[in-house]
Scaffold this motif. Structure first.
Motif, PDB file in Angstrom:
ATOM      1  N   ASN A  20       0.794  -1.249   0.000  1.00  0.00           N
ATOM      2  CA  ASN A  20       0.000   0.000   0.000  1.00  0.00           C
ATOM      3  C   ASN A  20       0.825   1.298   0.000  1.00  0.00           C
ATOM      4  OD1 ASN A  20       0.794   0.059   2.673  1.00  0.00           O
ATOM      5  ND2 ASN A  20      -1.268   0.062   3.522  1.00  0.00           N
ATOM      6  N   LYS A  80       7.833  -2.633   7.953  1.00  0.00           N
ATOM      7  CA  LYS A  80       9.261  -2.287   7.856  1.00  0.00           C
ATOM      8  C   LYS A  80       9.624  -1.164   8.823  1.00  0.00           C
ATOM      9  CE  LYS A  80       8.689  -2.842   2.868  1.00  0.00           C
ATOM     10  NZ  LYS A  80       7.404  -2.191   2.590  1.00  0.00           N
ATOM     11  N   SER A 152      15.335  -4.972   3.066  1.00  0.00           N
ATOM     12  CA  SER A 152      14.893  -4.408   1.792  1.00  0.00           C
ATOM     13  C   SER A 152      16.035  -3.636   1.151  1.00  0.00           C
ATOM     14  CB  SER A 152      13.707  -3.471   2.036  1.00  0.00           C
ATOM     15  OG  SER A 152      13.369  -2.784   0.851  1.00  0.00           O
ATOM     16  N   GLN A 177      13.747  -7.362  -0.011  1.00  0.00           N
ATOM     17  CA  GLN A 177      12.673  -6.736  -0.810  1.00  0.00           C
ATOM     18  C   GLN A 177      13.285  -5.688  -1.737  1.00  0.00           C
ATOM     19  OE1 GLN A 177       8.878  -3.939  -0.042  1.00  0.00           O
ATOM     20  NE2 GLN A 177       8.839  -5.815   1.164  1.00  0.00           N
ATOM     21  N   TRP A 205       9.308  -5.515  -5.465  1.00  0.00           N
ATOM     22  CA  TRP A 205       8.383  -4.380  -5.558  1.00  0.00           C
ATOM     23  C   TRP A 205       8.355  -3.751  -6.952  1.00  0.00           C
ATOM     24  CZ3 TRP A 205      10.515   0.671  -6.040  1.00  0.00           C
ATOM     25  CH2 TRP A 205      11.806   0.897  -5.549  1.00  0.00           C
ATOM     26  N   GLY A 211       3.028   1.012 -12.976  1.00  0.00           N
ATOM     27  CA  GLY A 211       1.949   1.240 -13.951  1.00  0.00           C
ATOM     28  C   GLY A 211       2.475   1.323 -15.370  1.00  0.00           C
ATOM     29  N   THR A 214       1.824  -1.613 -17.704  1.00  0.00           N
ATOM     30  CA  THR A 214       0.434  -1.909 -18.098  1.00  0.00           C
ATOM     31  C   THR A 214       0.165  -1.379 -19.504  1.00  0.00           C
ATOM     32  OG1 THR A 214      -0.521   0.185 -17.318  1.00  0.00           O
ATOM     33  CG2 THR A 214      -0.318  -1.604 -15.696  1.00  0.00           C
ATOM     34  N   LYS A 216      -0.496   1.720 -20.204  1.00  0.00           N
ATOM     35  CA  LYS A 216      -1.496   2.808 -20.235  1.00  0.00           C
ATOM     36  C   LYS A 216      -0.880   4.181 -20.477  1.00  0.00           C
ATOM     37  CE  LYS A 216      -1.873   3.494 -15.216  1.00  0.00           C
ATOM     38  NZ  LYS A 216      -2.796   3.411 -14.083  1.00  0.00           N
ATOM     39  N   GLY A 226      -6.013  10.587 -12.932  1.00  0.00           N
ATOM     40  CA  GLY A 226      -6.147   9.680 -11.787  1.00  0.00           C
ATOM     41  C   GLY A 226      -5.033   8.655 -11.689  1.00  0.00           C
ATOM     42  N   SER A 227      -4.102   8.655 -12.654  1.00  0.00           N
ATOM     43  CA  SER A 227      -3.011   7.670 -12.594  1.00  0.00           C
ATOM     44  C   SER A 227      -1.881   8.198 -11.697  1.00  0.00           C
ATOM     45  CB  SER A 227      -2.479   7.411 -13.999  1.00  0.00           C
ATOM     46  OG  SER A 227      -1.946   8.606 -14.533  1.00  0.00           O
ATOM     47  N   ARG A 228      -0.960   7.286 -11.355  1.00  0.00           N
ATOM     48  CA  ARG A 228       0.152   7.673 -10.470  1.00  0.00           C
ATOM     49  C   ARG A 228       0.956   8.831 -11.054  1.00  0.00           C
ATOM     50  NH1 ARG A 228       3.806   3.185  -7.500  1.00  0.00           N
ATOM     51  NH2 ARG A 228       1.733   2.772  -6.663  1.00  0.00           N
ATOM     52  N   GLN A 291      -7.828  -3.401 -10.634  1.00  0.00           N
ATOM     53  CA  GLN A 291      -6.412  -3.663 -10.941  1.00  0.00           C
ATOM     54  C   GLN A 291      -5.926  -4.904 -10.200  1.00  0.00           C
ATOM     55  OE1 GLN A 291      -4.568   0.018  -9.743  1.00  0.00           O
ATOM     56  NE2 GLN A 291      -5.180   1.105 -11.605  1.00  0.00           N
ATOM     57  N   GLU A 294      -7.401  -8.007 -11.823  1.00  0.00           N
ATOM     58  CA  GLU A 294      -6.710  -8.291 -13.089  1.00  0.00           C
ATOM     59  C   GLU A 294      -5.326  -8.886 -12.834  1.00  0.00           C
ATOM     60  OE1 GLU A 294      -6.322  -4.848 -15.742  1.00  0.00           O
ATOM     61  OE2 GLU A 294      -4.557  -5.755 -16.678  1.00  0.00           O
ATOM     62  N   ASN A 295      -4.542  -8.225 -11.997  1.00  0.00           N
ATOM     63  CA  ASN A 295      -3.125  -8.594 -11.865  1.00  0.00           C
ATOM     64  C   ASN A 295      -2.918  -9.954 -11.208  1.00  0.00           C
ATOM     65  OD1 ASN A 295      -3.025  -6.053 -12.920  1.00  0.00           O
ATOM     66  ND2 ASN A 295      -1.732  -5.165 -11.338  1.00  0.00           N
TER      67      ASN A 295
HETATM   68  P1  NDP Z   1       3.262  -1.768  -9.028  1.00  0.00           P
HETATM   69  O1  NDP Z   1       4.392  -1.839  -9.982  1.00  0.00           O
HETATM   70  O2  NDP Z   1       2.338  -2.941  -8.922  1.00  0.00           O
HETATM   71  O3  NDP Z   1       2.424  -0.433  -9.394  1.00  0.00           O
HETATM   72  C1  NDP Z   1       1.144  -0.254  -8.863  1.00  0.00           C
HETATM   73  C2  NDP Z   1       0.433   0.895  -9.551  1.00  0.00           C
HETATM   74  O4  NDP Z   1       0.376   0.697 -10.950  1.00  0.00           O
HETATM   75  C3  NDP Z   1      -1.009   0.969  -9.091  1.00  0.00           C
HETATM   76  O5  NDP Z   1      -1.148   1.670  -7.883  1.00  0.00           O
HETATM   77  C4  NDP Z   1      -1.681   1.631 -10.273  1.00  0.00           C
HETATM   78  O6  NDP Z   1      -1.404   3.020 -10.202  1.00  0.00           O
HETATM   79  C5  NDP Z   1      -0.916   1.027 -11.456  1.00  0.00           C
HETATM   80  N1  NDP Z   1      -1.536  -0.241 -11.908  1.00  0.00           N
HETATM   81  C6  NDP Z   1      -1.381  -1.478 -11.373  1.00  0.00           C
HETATM   82  N2  NDP Z   1      -2.074  -2.393 -12.041  1.00  0.00           N
HETATM   83  C7  NDP Z   1      -2.706  -1.747 -13.044  1.00  0.00           C
HETATM   84  C8  NDP Z   1      -3.572  -2.172 -14.072  1.00  0.00           C
HETATM   85  N3  NDP Z   1      -3.924  -3.443 -14.198  1.00  0.00           N
HETATM   86  N4  NDP Z   1      -4.024  -1.238 -14.956  1.00  0.00           N
HETATM   87  C9  NDP Z   1      -3.660   0.059 -14.832  1.00  0.00           C
HETATM   88  N5  NDP Z   1      -2.850   0.525 -13.852  1.00  0.00           N
HETATM   89  C10 NDP Z   1      -2.359  -0.371 -12.969  1.00  0.00           C
HETATM   90  O7  NDP Z   1       3.818  -1.585  -7.559  1.00  0.00           O
HETATM   91  P2  NDP Z   1       4.042  -0.329  -6.578  1.00  0.00           P
HETATM   92  O8  NDP Z   1       5.015   0.611  -7.179  1.00  0.00           O
HETATM   93  O9  NDP Z   1       2.726   0.193  -6.149  1.00  0.00           O
HETATM   94  O10 NDP Z   1       4.721  -1.062  -5.359  1.00  0.00           O
HETATM   95  C11 NDP Z   1       4.045  -2.174  -4.788  1.00  0.00           C
HETATM   96  C12 NDP Z   1       4.432  -2.357  -3.358  1.00  0.00           C
HETATM   97  O11 NDP Z   1       5.824  -2.608  -3.247  1.00  0.00           O
HETATM   98  C13 NDP Z   1       4.226  -1.150  -2.451  1.00  0.00           C
HETATM   99  O12 NDP Z   1       2.895  -0.989  -2.057  1.00  0.00           O
HETATM  100  C14 NDP Z   1       5.106  -1.492  -1.293  1.00  0.00           C
HETATM  101  O13 NDP Z   1       4.471  -2.447  -0.456  1.00  0.00           O
HETATM  102  C15 NDP Z   1       6.303  -2.127  -1.989  1.00  0.00           C
HETATM  103  N6  NDP Z   1       7.404  -1.163  -2.202  1.00  0.00           N
HETATM  104  C16 NDP Z   1       8.538  -1.341  -1.473  1.00  0.00           C
HETATM  105  C17 NDP Z   1       9.594  -0.494  -1.577  1.00  0.00           C
HETATM  106  C18 NDP Z   1      10.798  -0.723  -0.745  1.00  0.00           C
HETATM  107  O14 NDP Z   1      11.687   0.129  -0.696  1.00  0.00           O
HETATM  108  N7  NDP Z   1      10.869  -1.834  -0.056  1.00  0.00           N
HETATM  109  C19 NDP Z   1       9.562   0.681  -2.486  1.00  0.00           C
HETATM  110  C20 NDP Z   1       8.347   0.769  -3.249  1.00  0.00           C
HETATM  111  C21 NDP Z   1       7.315  -0.139  -3.109  1.00  0.00           C
HETATM  112  P3  NDP Z   1      -2.416   4.170 -10.750  1.00  0.00           P
HETATM  113  O15 NDP Z   1      -3.774   3.552 -10.927  1.00  0.00           O
HETATM  114  O16 NDP Z   1      -2.349   5.212  -9.711  1.00  0.00           O
HETATM  115  O17 NDP Z   1      -1.797   4.619 -12.045  1.00  0.00           O
END
Ligand code: NDP
Length: 318
Positions: A20, A80, A152, A177, A205, A211, A214, A216, A226-228, A291, A294-295
């Protein structure tokens, strides 16, 4: 959902973990955050990852709320320690015995549990003796607040040193991680071979590169609303390095490969990291429940050598 052992331990985790970062307590309203967690549970995800630093502790609170009422024994809850979570006092950062002990208590309270399944050193601390850090983790394991210990983004040498000290202290370092995706393969050179030798797994991670994978984001076009990439609370900065025309153009070359396999591009990206047998779980994020639904379908997908070669060709040098 398929399950894999985490390192050389008896702990099984879902091969897709829900995390999250940047979403709960920040980009995403609490109702949507809870809907994402429900979608994860419905899809068979049992492993959840957060950190005290995410949204300055709010992400742990939202996750704790979302998991309330679930059978604790059916979940693996990971968090963590390392980064400061509020106004930065001189002892509010790093992996000192003081910061570790004080941080776990706050995390347990926010998560609504008396133990976490995995407690991870979020980064390596170059200021604190590693012996002090590992002794503090050993004490938490003995107290039952922490069942397993991971790290990590540690290097191969750091993993080796931490693993040896943990062994001397009577526990195991079972996971790392790191970032890992088709676009970010750094761990393959040293971290993965060393981890295989030591019995350490990777929980990786950003498997869809936040994103980008994907498909997009189109080269030369504004990112979808609304995207990241449009998230001014931090997401836009985090994804910026991938948002080049060169990368976005190359990524579009993955679309026919996914289509030939009957997968979406996101599913192909998640399946790709899971082909590495040192990866115990792909750590996905989501801003919407669809999402997650799907994933997770990437679980169990096998990619053969020809597909892997087509992916490498499509991405070329990016
Ligand atoms: P992802 O690569 O899975 O990206 C997730 C984001 O991509 C979503 O929030 C969404 O963003 C977009 N997305 C995902 N699936 C889809 C889809 N099917 N269609 C369209 N958009 C999609 O991983 P994160 O970067 O979120 O990282 C995941 C987890 O990893 C974190 O929550 C955390 O727990 C961990 N992490 C750990 C770190 C570390 O230092 N240890 C550093 C970073 C992350 P949106 O809709 O907003 O565009």
């Amino acid at each position: 959902m398929e399950f894999r052992y985490l390192g050389n331990s008896g702990l099984k985790i879902s091969e897709i973990t829900y995390g999250n970062w940047l979403t709960h307590g920040s980009q995403v309203e609490n109702d949507a955050a809870i809907a994402c967690v429900r979608a994860a549970l419905d899809a068979g995800i049992t492993t959840f990852d957060t950190a005290d630093v995410y949204a300055n502790t709010a992400a742990e609170s939202v996750l704790g709320e979302a998991l309330k009422g679930q059978r604790r024994e059916s979940l693996e809850i990971f968090t963590k320690v390392y980064f400061p979570t509020g106004p930065k006092g001189h002892n509010d950062t790093g992996l000192s015995r003081k910061h570790i002990h004080e941080s776990i208590n706050g995390s347990l309270q926010r998560l609504g549990t008396d133990h976490v399944d995995l407690y991870q050193a979020h980064r390596y601390d170059y200021e604190t003796p590693l012996e002090e850090t590992m002794q503090a983790f050993a004490d938490l394991v003995r107290q039952g607040k922490v069942l397993y210990v991971g790290v990590s983004e540690w290097t191969a040498d750091q993993l080796r040193a931490g693993h040896a000290l943990a062994k001397d202290l009577g526990f195991q370092l079972i996971s790392n991680q790191p970032q890992y995706s088709m676009l970010w393969r750094v761990i393959e050179e040293k971290v993965v071979p060393t981890s295989r030798e030591l019995g350490i797994s990777q929980i990786v991670w950003s498997p869809v590169a936040q994103g980008i994978l994907t498909g997009k984001y189109q080269p030369g076009q504004q990112p979808p609303a609304g995207s990241r990439a449009t998230d001014e609370k931090g997401g836009a900065d985090m994804i910026a390095d991938f948002m080049t025309d060169e990368t976005l153009t190359a990524v579009q070359g993955l679309a026919p490969i996914a289509a030939d396999l009957g997968l979406t591009m996101a599913q192909l990206a998640v399946a790709w990291v899971l082909q590495n047998d040192n990866v115990a779980s792909a750590l996905i994020g989501a801003s919407r429940p669809e999402q997650v639904s799907e994933n997770v379908k990437a679980s169990g997908v096998k990619l053969d050598a020809e597909v892997l070669a087509r992916i490498d060709d499509a991405l070329g040098a990016v």
